[in-house]
Design an enzyme around this catalytic site. Structure first.
Site, PDB file in Angstrom:
ATOM      1  N   CYS A   1     -11.027   3.035  -0.839  1.00 12.42           N
ATOM      2  CA  CYS A   1      -9.655   3.351  -0.430  1.00 12.42           C
ATOM      3  C   CYS A   1      -9.435   2.607   0.870  1.00 12.42           C
ATOM      4  O   CYS A   1     -10.294   2.654   1.765  1.00 12.42           O
ATOM      5  CB  CYS A   1      -9.461   4.852  -0.243  1.00 12.42           C
TER       6      CYS A   1
ATOM      7  N   HIS B   1      -7.648   3.145   3.336  1.00  9.61           N
ATOM      8  CA  HIS B   1      -7.572   3.971   4.547  1.00  9.61           C
ATOM      9  C   HIS B   1      -8.953   4.181   5.176  1.00  9.61           C
ATOM     10  O   HIS B   1      -9.074   4.362   6.382  1.00  9.61           O
ATOM     11  CB  HIS B   1      -7.002   5.362   4.229  1.00  9.61           C
TER      12      HIS B   1
ATOM     13  N   GLU C   1      -3.875   9.537   8.321  1.00 11.18           N
ATOM     14  CA  GLU C   1      -2.444   9.357   8.568  1.00 11.18           C
ATOM     15  C   GLU C   1      -1.908  10.328   9.615  1.00 11.18           C
ATOM     16  O   GLU C   1      -0.875  10.074  10.228  1.00 11.18           O
ATOM     17  CB  GLU C   1      -1.674   9.467   7.256  1.00 11.18           C
TER      18      GLU C   1
ATOM     19  N   ASP D   1       0.853  -1.182   0.000  1.00 10.71           N
ATOM     20  CA  ASP D   1       0.000   0.000   0.000  1.00 10.71           C
ATOM     21  C   ASP D   1       0.890   1.233   0.000  1.00 10.71           C
ATOM     22  O   ASP D   1       2.058   1.170   0.399  1.00 10.71           O
ATOM     23  CB  ASP D   1      -0.920   0.021   1.219  1.00 10.71           C
ATOM     24  N   SER D   2       0.322   2.357  -0.425  1.00  8.07           N
ATOM     25  CA  SER D   2       1.084   3.597  -0.429  1.00  8.07           C
ATOM     26  C   SER D   2       1.361   4.090   0.985  1.00  8.07           C
ATOM     27  O   SER D   2       2.263   4.899   1.191  1.00  8.07           O
ATOM     28  CB  SER D   2       0.322   4.679  -1.204  1.00  8.07           C
TER      29      SER D   2
ATOM     30  N   CYS E   1      -4.152  -1.229  -2.420  1.00  8.46           N
ATOM     31  CA  CYS E   1      -4.177   0.214  -2.669  1.00  8.46           C
ATOM     32  C   CYS E   1      -5.003   0.411  -3.921  1.00  8.46           C
ATOM     33  O   CYS E   1      -4.652  -0.114  -4.993  1.00  8.46           O
ATOM     34  CB  CYS E   1      -2.758   0.738  -2.883  1.00  8.46           C
TER      35      CYS E   1
END
Length: 275
Positions: free
Chosen positions: A193, A195, A159, A11-12, A74
């Site tokens: 996504c 996240h 994040e 994942d990024s 991702c």
């Protein structure tokens, strides 16, 4: 002679941890190697060529560490890099290895949940611009009315652990309002996504009760289990000691602290430089 190793999860940033958690619950016997390209995140607003380059570097790093199978956890990488990797890079350079994404299994699941046939997709700018979900849904469920909305603030909110602040709630609510104003018949929303599942508690409070939220972790875990069952030759190349390691392109200390806080479990990462 082929080298056996863990299943790679890329994942990024931190979002793929939500997918890894569900995969480990579904397939606890397997070994996993997680790689977060946190130093270059977020990917959502980057160009096709840059995302393709970064993703391929990450995939090669996981291949170099024994992975025969890599999951792109991702959506942006799946949207902008997966097809070229599968069609160009793997046949030429790694014919015995496989790279899978999160978009196809997610689209196949959407149609099973909606009653109104009106669905929403929340994602990064890169995923929305790629139109990957509309293209895939046109194949698997052409009768669905698909409404997309980009949420550029959500990944930074996650994040930086700001998603439960008044400012964070404002941005989350504003994006939900914009999506639902496009189509009041929406009864199912895909969090496209990895996240975004971290925001589920906030999203559930802000959404009407009749709207179902779909997170990708369980969907991808079920799809991966089925894939390994159907491809035993690949499953045999994946080691099974129930272990997990974490790699990050940023400070290992910073990643470990943030990841542990976000996932509510102790995580220790190692630093890796991609090139």
């Amino acid at each position: 002679m082929s080298v056996n190793g863990p299943i790679g999860v890329f994942d990024s940033g931190y979002g793929g941890l939500t997918v890894l958690k569900e995969i480990r619950e579904k397939l606890p016997e397997y070994d996993f190697l997680y790689l977060g390209d946190n130093a270059r995140a977020p990917y959502g607003s980057r160009s096709f060529d840059v995302i393709y380059e970064y993703t391929w570097q990450a995939v090669q790093a996981l291949f170099d560490r024994g992975c025969s199978l890599v999951i792109l956890a991702c959506n942006t990488a799946s949207a902008k890099a997966l097809r070229n990797i599968q069609q160009i890079k793997l046949p030429e350079l790694h014919p015995g290895k496989r790279v899978l994404g999160v978009i196809r299994p997610s689209t196949e699941e959407l149609d099973k949940h909606t009653h109104t046939k009106h669905v929403g997709v929340l994602a990064t700018e890169g995923t929305i611009r790629s139109n990957s979900y509309q293209i895939e849904l046109a194949k698997f469920a052409p009768d669905l009315v698909v409404n997309q909305h980009a949420c550029p603030m959500w990944v930074p909110l996650v994040e930086n652990n700001q998603f439960d602040t008044p400012g964070g709630i404002y941005f989350i609510q504003n994006d939900l309002i914009q999506l639902l104003e496009k189509d009041p018949k929406i009864d199912t929303i895909l969090l496209a996504c990895t996240h975004y599942p971290i925001l589920q508690e906030q999203l559930r409070r802000l959404l009407p009760d009749h709207i179902e939220l779909l997170a990708q972790g369980k969907i991808v875990a079920e799809s991966l289990a089925d894939y390994l069952f159907r491809h035993p030759e690949l499953a045999d190349k994946c080691t099974k000691n129930g272990s997990v390691r974490y790699l990050t392109t940023e400070s290992a200390k910073d990643f470990s602290e943030k990841a542990s806080l976000l996932m509510n479990t102790e995580i220790q990462a190692e630093h890796l430089t991609l090139h």
